[in-house]
Design a protein around this motif. Sequence first.
Motif, PDB file in Angstrom:
ATOM      1  N   VAL A  57       0.217   9.881 -20.599  1.00  0.00           N
ATOM      2  CA  VAL A  57      -0.311   9.124 -19.468  1.00  0.00           C
ATOM      3  C   VAL A  57      -0.442  10.078 -18.296  1.00  0.00           C
ATOM      4  O   VAL A  57       0.551  10.690 -17.876  1.00  0.00           O
ATOM      5  N   CYS A  58      -1.646  10.211 -17.788  1.00  0.00           N
ATOM      6  CA  CYS A  58      -1.849  11.066 -16.620  1.00  0.00           C
ATOM      7  C   CYS A  58      -2.462  10.239 -15.499  1.00  0.00           C
ATOM      8  O   CYS A  58      -3.066   9.187 -15.739  1.00  0.00           O
ATOM      9  N   THR A  59      -2.310  10.719 -14.271  1.00  0.00           N
ATOM     10  CA  THR A  59      -2.899  10.037 -13.122  1.00  0.00           C
ATOM     11  C   THR A  59      -3.667  11.036 -12.283  1.00  0.00           C
ATOM     12  O   THR A  59      -3.251  12.176 -12.107  1.00  0.00           O
ATOM     13  N   GLY A  60      -4.814  10.570 -11.780  1.00  0.00           N
ATOM     14  CA  GLY A  60      -5.627  11.394 -10.908  1.00  0.00           C
ATOM     15  C   GLY A  60      -6.612  12.255 -11.667  1.00  0.00           C
ATOM     16  O   GLY A  60      -6.478  12.502 -12.869  1.00  0.00           O
ATOM     17  N   GLY A  61      -7.637  12.706 -10.959  1.00  0.00           N
ATOM     18  CA  GLY A  61      -8.613  13.626 -11.520  1.00  0.00           C
ATOM     19  C   GLY A  61      -9.485  13.058 -12.610  1.00  0.00           C
ATOM     20  O   GLY A  61     -10.098  13.801 -13.370  1.00  0.00           O
ATOM     21  N   VAL A  62      -9.557  11.712 -12.686  1.00  0.00           N
ATOM     22  CA  VAL A  62     -10.255  11.098 -13.811  1.00  0.00           C
ATOM     23  C   VAL A  62     -11.608  10.530 -13.405  1.00  0.00           C
ATOM     24  O   VAL A  62     -12.320   9.954 -14.216  1.00  0.00           O
ATOM     25  N   SER A  63     -11.971  10.710 -12.124  1.00  0.00           N
ATOM     26  CA  SER A  63     -13.270  10.231 -11.677  1.00  0.00           C
ATOM     27  C   SER A  63     -14.342  11.254 -12.053  1.00  0.00           C
ATOM     28  O   SER A  63     -14.176  12.010 -13.008  1.00  0.00           O
ATOM     29  N   VAL A  64     -15.421  11.310 -11.291  1.00  0.00           N
ATOM     30  CA  VAL A  64     -16.539  12.180 -11.691  1.00  0.00           C
ATOM     31  C   VAL A  64     -16.886  13.201 -10.617  1.00  0.00           C
ATOM     32  O   VAL A  64     -18.001  13.721 -10.589  1.00  0.00           O
ATOM     33  N   GLY A  65     -15.943  13.521  -9.731  1.00  0.00           N
ATOM     34  CA  GLY A  65     -16.186  14.510  -8.701  1.00  0.00           C
ATOM     35  C   GLY A  65     -16.081  15.924  -9.240  1.00  0.00           C
ATOM     36  O   GLY A  65     -15.654  16.160 -10.379  1.00  0.00           O
ATOM     37  N   GLU A  66     -16.440  16.893  -8.384  1.00  0.00           N
ATOM     38  CA  GLU A  66     -16.427  18.286  -8.807  1.00  0.00           C
ATOM     39  C   GLU A  66     -15.019  18.788  -9.111  1.00  0.00           C
ATOM     40  O   GLU A  66     -14.847  19.730  -9.896  1.00  0.00           O
ATOM     41  N   GLU A  67     -14.005  18.184  -8.466  1.00  0.00           N
ATOM     42  CA  GLU A  67     -12.628  18.612  -8.690  1.00  0.00           C
ATOM     43  C   GLU A  67     -11.889  17.698  -9.672  1.00  0.00           C
ATOM     44  O   GLU A  67     -10.670  17.776  -9.797  1.00  0.00           O
ATOM     45  N   ASP A  68     -12.628  16.808 -10.320  1.00  0.00           N
ATOM     46  CA  ASP A  68     -12.011  15.909 -11.300  1.00  0.00           C
ATOM     47  C   ASP A  68     -12.199  16.511 -12.691  1.00  0.00           C
ATOM     48  O   ASP A  68     -13.235  16.339 -13.338  1.00  0.00           O
ATOM     49  N   HIS A  69     -11.174  17.207 -13.161  1.00  0.00           N
ATOM     50  CA  HIS A  69     -11.284  17.974 -14.401  1.00  0.00           C
ATOM     51  C   HIS A  69     -10.706  17.262 -15.622  1.00  0.00           C
ATOM     52  O   HIS A  69     -10.820  17.785 -16.736  1.00  0.00           O
ATOM     53  N   VAL A  70     -10.059  16.116 -15.426  1.00  0.00           N
ATOM     54  CA  VAL A  70      -9.344  15.481 -16.538  1.00  0.00           C
ATOM     55  C   VAL A  70     -10.298  15.088 -17.659  1.00  0.00           C
ATOM     56  O   VAL A  70     -10.050  15.393 -18.830  1.00  0.00           O
ATOM     57  N   ARG A  71     -11.392  14.429 -17.309  1.00  0.00           N
ATOM     58  CA  ARG A  71     -12.295  13.955 -18.360  1.00  0.00           C
ATOM     59  C   ARG A  71     -12.863  15.099 -19.198  1.00  0.00           C
ATOM     60  O   ARG A  71     -12.788  15.045 -20.438  1.00  0.00           O
ATOM     61  N   PRO A  72     -13.427  16.151 -18.601  1.00  0.00           N
ATOM     62  CA  PRO A  72     -13.964  17.214 -19.466  1.00  0.00           C
ATOM     63  C   PRO A  72     -12.904  17.902 -20.312  1.00  0.00           C
ATOM     64  O   PRO A  72     -13.179  18.290 -21.458  1.00  0.00           O
ATOM     65  N   VAL A  73     -11.683  18.039 -19.789  1.00  0.00           N
ATOM     66  CA  VAL A  73     -10.634  18.681 -20.586  1.00  0.00           C
ATOM     67  C   VAL A  73     -10.244  17.787 -21.764  1.00  0.00           C
ATOM     68  O   VAL A  73     -10.025  18.269 -22.885  1.00  0.00           O
ATOM     69  N   ILE A  74     -10.164  16.482 -21.539  1.00  0.00           N
ATOM     70  CA  ILE A  74      -9.877  15.559 -22.647  1.00  0.00           C
ATOM     71  C   ILE A  74     -10.961  15.681 -23.716  1.00  0.00           C
ATOM     72  O   ILE A  74     -10.671  15.725 -24.921  1.00  0.00           O
ATOM     73  N   GLU A  75     -12.204  15.734 -23.291  1.00  0.00           N
ATOM     74  CA  GLU A  75     -13.299  15.814 -24.252  1.00  0.00           C
ATOM     75  C   GLU A  75     -13.255  17.125 -25.030  1.00  0.00           C
ATOM     76  O   GLU A  75     -13.606  17.167 -26.215  1.00  0.00           O
ATOM     77  N   GLN A  76     -12.785  18.191 -24.388  1.00  0.00           N
ATOM     78  CA  GLN A  76     -12.680  19.479 -25.080  1.00  0.00           C
ATOM     79  C   GLN A  76     -11.508  19.513 -26.057  1.00  0.00           C
ATOM     80  O   GLN A  76     -11.580  20.136 -27.108  1.00  0.00           O
ATOM     81  N   ARG A  77     -10.436  18.804 -25.719  1.00  0.00           N
ATOM     82  CA  ARG A  77      -9.233  18.834 -26.563  1.00  0.00           C
ATOM     83  C   ARG A  77      -9.182  17.683 -27.565  1.00  0.00           C
ATOM     84  O   ARG A  77      -8.310  17.659 -28.436  1.00  0.00           O
ATOM     85  N   GLY A  78     -10.076  16.738 -27.427  1.00  0.00           N
ATOM     86  CA  GLY A  78     -10.076  15.572 -28.308  1.00  0.00           C
ATOM     87  C   GLY A  78     -11.334  14.759 -28.095  1.00  0.00           C
ATOM     88  O   GLY A  78     -12.417  15.146 -28.501  1.00  0.00           O
ATOM     89  N   GLY A  79     -11.195  13.640 -27.404  1.00  0.00           N
ATOM     90  CA  GLY A  79     -12.360  12.808 -27.141  1.00  0.00           C
ATOM     91  C   GLY A  79     -11.993  11.596 -26.328  1.00  0.00           C
ATOM     92  O   GLY A  79     -10.815  11.280 -26.122  1.00  0.00           O
ATOM     93  N   LEU A  80     -13.004  10.903 -25.848  1.00  0.00           N
ATOM     94  CA  LEU A  80     -12.845   9.677 -25.072  1.00  0.00           C
ATOM     95  C   LEU A  80     -13.343   8.488 -25.881  1.00  0.00           C
ATOM     96  O   LEU A  80     -14.393   8.564 -26.517  1.00  0.00           O
ATOM     97  N   HIS A  81     -12.573   7.411 -25.833  1.00  0.00           N
ATOM     98  CA  HIS A  81     -13.026   6.147 -26.413  1.00  0.00           C
ATOM     99  C   HIS A  81     -13.834   5.360 -25.384  1.00  0.00           C
ATOM    100  O   HIS A  81     -14.861   4.788 -25.701  1.00  0.00           O
ATOM    101  N   PHE A  82     -13.340   5.335 -24.163  1.00  0.00           N
ATOM    102  CA  PHE A  82     -14.120   4.747 -23.077  1.00  0.00           C
ATOM    103  C   PHE A  82     -13.622   5.297 -21.746  1.00  0.00           C
ATOM    104  O   PHE A  82     -12.506   5.774 -21.625  1.00  0.00           O
ATOM    105  N   HIS A  83     -14.496   5.227 -20.757  1.00  0.00           N
ATOM    106  CA  HIS A  83     -14.177   5.692 -19.412  1.00  0.00           C
ATOM    107  C   HIS A  83     -14.865   4.762 -18.422  1.00  0.00           C
ATOM    108  O   HIS A  83     -16.085   4.690 -18.391  1.00  0.00           O
ATOM    109  N   GLY A  84     -14.076   4.027 -17.655  1.00  0.00           N
ATOM    110  CA  GLY A  84     -14.626   3.128 -16.650  1.00  0.00           C
ATOM    111  C   GLY A  84     -14.496   1.674 -17.048  1.00  0.00           C
ATOM    112  O   GLY A  84     -14.976   1.252 -18.097  1.00  0.00           O
TER     113      GLY A  84
END
Length: 420
Positions: free
Chosen positions: A257-284
């Motif tokens: 469970v992580c908090t922060g950095g999950v939006s779509v701004g330039e400094e929000d790195h959580v989503r792309p790192v998740i996609e690189q290390r695994g994948g997303l089922h849904f976002h939003g």
Amino acid sequence: MNCHCAQIVTPGLLELFDARQRLIDAATPINAVENITLGQSAGRVLAETLVAPLDMPGVDNSAMDGYALCLADYQAAPPGAGLPILQRVPAGAGVMLLPEGGCARIFTGAPVPLGADIVVPQERVTLDQHGHIHLEGNLVVGANIRRQGEETRMGTPLLAAGTLLGAASIALLASHGISAVTVKRRLRVAILSTGDELIPPGAARSPGQVYDSNRAMLNVLLAQAQCDVLDLGVIADSPASLHQAFEHAQTAADLVVCTGGVSVGEEDHVRPVIEQRGGLHFHGVAMKPGKPFAFGYLGAEPFSSTPLMALPGNPVASLVGWQLLALPFIHAMQGRAVAVLQRYPVKAGFSQRGPQGRCELLRVEMDWSQGAPVAQLAGGQGSHMLSAASQAHGYLMINPATEVTEGATYHYYPINQFAA
């Protein structure tokens, strides 16, 4: 940890209850179990169905202090003669034989003597000068006798696997002499906050820095949910730092469970790192607060991965996302039956514009001053405003494009249902 979600990221925003059900359906309960004493079992999840080892009650016993007798003997006695007291039966005594022509003084929980078919409460009995009893009121055979096995019969189901053990269920097991139980292993959850601006409470604060409240909150919430916590601290806003943290969390925990950095701004790195290390089922999710909630996995395959939930950085949004989305997923992973959300119709004590495009969860207090409950705003409704969240009794859910009108009725969700 297995996860049964589709691999495709859901386009657009998911409706709140759709997202909630997807999470519940995706959870695979942990299989590992452990045997613990009954005294250690509060809040744990039973791993196997238990059957009753005893009849309960074990013998016919008295429901109150009074007198045990055979009603036919009393009715056959000469008018005004009553019955003599020939026996005394305290709790803990063995099963006795009722003396012929008399009655027994008996106490709550004591075995009913063989031959007695009624217990008369002491409040309905008078004694004459000879010590004989005289009865008042309507007399019914079988009254005030707890029958052997009327609660449970030996060999019948006592508690089902998946039961959350609380005070009453633990007392039930203790009443059957059960001293140890097999429960699900505690869920191991790794938590981390992201953000260069975050500092721990107690540290000296510079302008622009923010004390990290989310990890403090999640530590409490996970402890309430009977999870073991691996606190990875604050992770810098950089892909390299996130990769390192997620690599450790993936192997050390059942859930991340992580908090922060999950939006779509330039400094929000959580989503792309998740996609690189695994994948997303849904976002939003179409909810306010809590829109940036994401659900994914760390690992090569979603079916043999470590599930991950990314909560928003704003603390109230993180709290709401936990309560409505993360908590049911955790309950399902623990092997618990996920409770249906409790909601009640409640009138609003205020008016305001309705939300657009997503439902809104207003933090409200219940005002009982007029007899019936009325929902009043608990304070500012910003997703960063913990003061209102700390005072709120529950959420008033407002559907998209629905105006809030004073006196109108809306669905109210009490917060106490999210306590564990």
